[in-house]
Motif scaffolding. Structure first.
Motif, PDB file in Angstrom:
ATOM      1  N   ALA A  15     -43.956  21.192   2.240  1.00 17.33           N
ATOM      2  CA  ALA A  15     -43.191  20.602   2.661  1.00 17.33           C
ATOM      3  C   ALA A  15     -42.882  20.769   4.606  1.00 17.33           C
ATOM      4  O   ALA A  15     -42.745  21.867   5.102  1.00 17.33           O
ATOM      5  CB  ALA A  15     -41.496  21.115   2.316  1.00 17.33           C
ATOM      6  N   ASN A  16     -42.513  20.126   4.963  1.00 19.62           N
ATOM      7  CA  ASN A  16     -42.486  20.235   6.734  1.00 19.62           C
ATOM      8  C   ASN A  16     -43.707  20.891   7.594  1.00 19.62           C
ATOM      9  O   ASN A  16     -43.472  21.940   7.876  1.00 19.62           O
ATOM     10  CB  ASN A  16     -41.458  20.730   7.197  1.00 19.62           C
ATOM     11  CG  ASN A  16     -39.385  20.237   6.657  1.00 19.62           C
ATOM     12  OD1 ASN A  16     -40.010  19.430   6.751  1.00 19.62           O
ATOM     13  ND2 ASN A  16     -39.307  20.916   6.146  1.00 19.62           N
ATOM     14  N   GLY A  17     -44.377  20.990   7.387  1.00 25.15           N
ATOM     15  CA  GLY A  17     -46.156  21.041   7.245  1.00 25.15           C
ATOM     16  C   GLY A  17     -46.191  22.087   6.820  1.00 25.15           C
ATOM     17  O   GLY A  17     -47.201  22.419   7.879  1.00 25.15           O
ATOM     18  N   ILE A  18     -45.562  22.994   6.060  1.00 23.46           N
ATOM     19  CA  ILE A  18     -46.198  24.357   5.886  1.00 23.46           C
ATOM     20  C   ILE A  18     -46.814  24.379   4.269  1.00 23.46           C
ATOM     21  O   ILE A  18     -45.633  24.009   3.462  1.00 23.46           O
ATOM     22  CB  ILE A  18     -44.429  25.081   6.233  1.00 23.46           C
ATOM     23  CG1 ILE A  18     -43.778  25.626   7.379  1.00 23.46           C
ATOM     24  CG2 ILE A  18     -44.861  26.865   5.490  1.00 23.46           C
ATOM     25  CD1 ILE A  18     -43.161  25.800   7.762  1.00 23.46           C
ATOM     26  N   THR A  19     -47.319  24.996   4.330  1.00 25.53           N
ATOM     27  CA  THR A  19     -47.618  24.768   2.236  1.00 25.53           C
ATOM     28  C   THR A  19     -46.621  26.626   2.366  1.00 25.53           C
ATOM     29  O   THR A  19     -47.795  27.831   2.929  1.00 25.53           O
ATOM     30  CB  THR A  19     -49.560  25.482   2.493  1.00 25.53           C
ATOM     31  OG1 THR A  19     -49.661  23.643   3.035  1.00 25.53           O
ATOM     32  CG2 THR A  19     -49.876  25.858   1.218  1.00 25.53           C
ATOM     33  N   SER A  20     -46.265  26.328   0.816  1.00 26.39           N
ATOM     34  CA  SER A  20     -45.820  27.127   0.728  1.00 26.39           C
ATOM     35  C   SER A  20     -46.115  27.891  -0.616  1.00 26.39           C
ATOM     36  O   SER A  20     -45.580  29.003  -1.036  1.00 26.39           O
ATOM     37  CB  SER A  20     -43.919  27.349   0.198  1.00 26.39           C
ATOM     38  OG  SER A  20     -43.609  26.205  -0.325  1.00 26.39           O
ATOM     39  N   ARG A  21     -46.774  27.311  -1.447  1.00 25.85           N
ATOM     40  CA  ARG A  21     -47.247  27.583  -2.401  1.00 25.85           C
ATOM     41  C   ARG A  21     -48.987  27.047  -2.431  1.00 25.85           C
ATOM     42  O   ARG A  21     -48.435  26.091  -2.426  1.00 25.85           O
ATOM     43  CB  ARG A  21     -46.797  26.876  -4.329  1.00 25.85           C
ATOM     44  CG  ARG A  21     -47.167  28.074  -5.239  1.00 25.85           C
ATOM     45  CD  ARG A  21     -45.658  27.273  -6.057  1.00 25.85           C
ATOM     46  NE  ARG A  21     -46.044  28.195  -7.640  1.00 25.85           N
ATOM     47  CZ  ARG A  21     -45.774  29.210  -7.770  1.00 25.85           C
ATOM     48  NH1 ARG A  21     -45.825  30.498  -7.458  1.00 25.85           N
ATOM     49  NH2 ARG A  21     -46.535  29.634  -9.099  1.00 25.85           N
TER      50      ARG A  21
END
Length: 178
Positions: A15-21
């Motif tokens: 989300a929003n260019g950030i991979t959190s998982r």
């Protein structure tokens, strides 16, 4: 007497260019039933989980198991055996460890269309422990369609990134059986 199980999981969230998982899992499990309750198993598994700190983890295990309870409403099986794991961490280091693996599988059929299931596995290596527990409630919607609610808990005694030992995930799923 032989059965084969192939399973996979892909958990990817960005989300929003950030991979959190970013977690991938592929498992192959052959099983040979040598008696009505006894069986031998094997497991070959690949994992990638960037939140724990490994780019690749390969696991192999073989052992024996026993169906402790076999009845119309309730089934319980457990197995145990040696394991070997090879890990390549995100920062490039690798290690191979020998340990032990055990698992249990409980299925409680509350009605012909509703099943409660608890599946768990554990790995023990020198100073490193991994646990995976999946609790689910599944219902048949049609002859080939099922719906489910599940809660998954992953525990790693040693992680290289953020020190977070527990990871939990809740899901609502639809499954088509073919």
């Amino acid at each position: 007497q032989w059965s084969h199980k192939l399973s996979g999981v892909v958990d990817y969230r960005r989300a929003n260019g950030i991979t959190s998982r970013e977690r991938y899992l592929a498992t192959y499990e052959p099983r040979y039933e040598f008696s009505p309750r006894g069986f031998a198993y094997g497991i070959a598994q690949f994992e990638r989980d960037t939140s724990i700190g490994y780019a690749e983890r390969y696991t192999g295990s073989a052992g024996i198991g026993y169906k402790l309870i076999v009845s119309a409403p309730l089934d319980l099986a457990a197995d145990i055996g040696p394991s070997v794991r090879h890990v390549r961490y995100l920062f490039g280091a690798t290690e191979t460890k020998i340990g032990a693996r055990g698992s249990m599988d409980l299925a409680w059929r509350l009605s012909p269309r509703l099943t409660f299931r608890q599946v768990g596995s554990a790995y023990a290596e020198s100073h490193v422990y991994s646990l995976n527990s999946l609790t689910s409630l599944e219902t048949k919607v049609g002859s080939r369609l099922s719906a489910g609610l599940s809660y998954n808990v992953l525990y790693e005694s040693e992680t290289l990134l953020d020190g977070q030992e527990f990871d939990t995930l809740s899901r609502v799923t639809l499954t088509y059986d073919f």
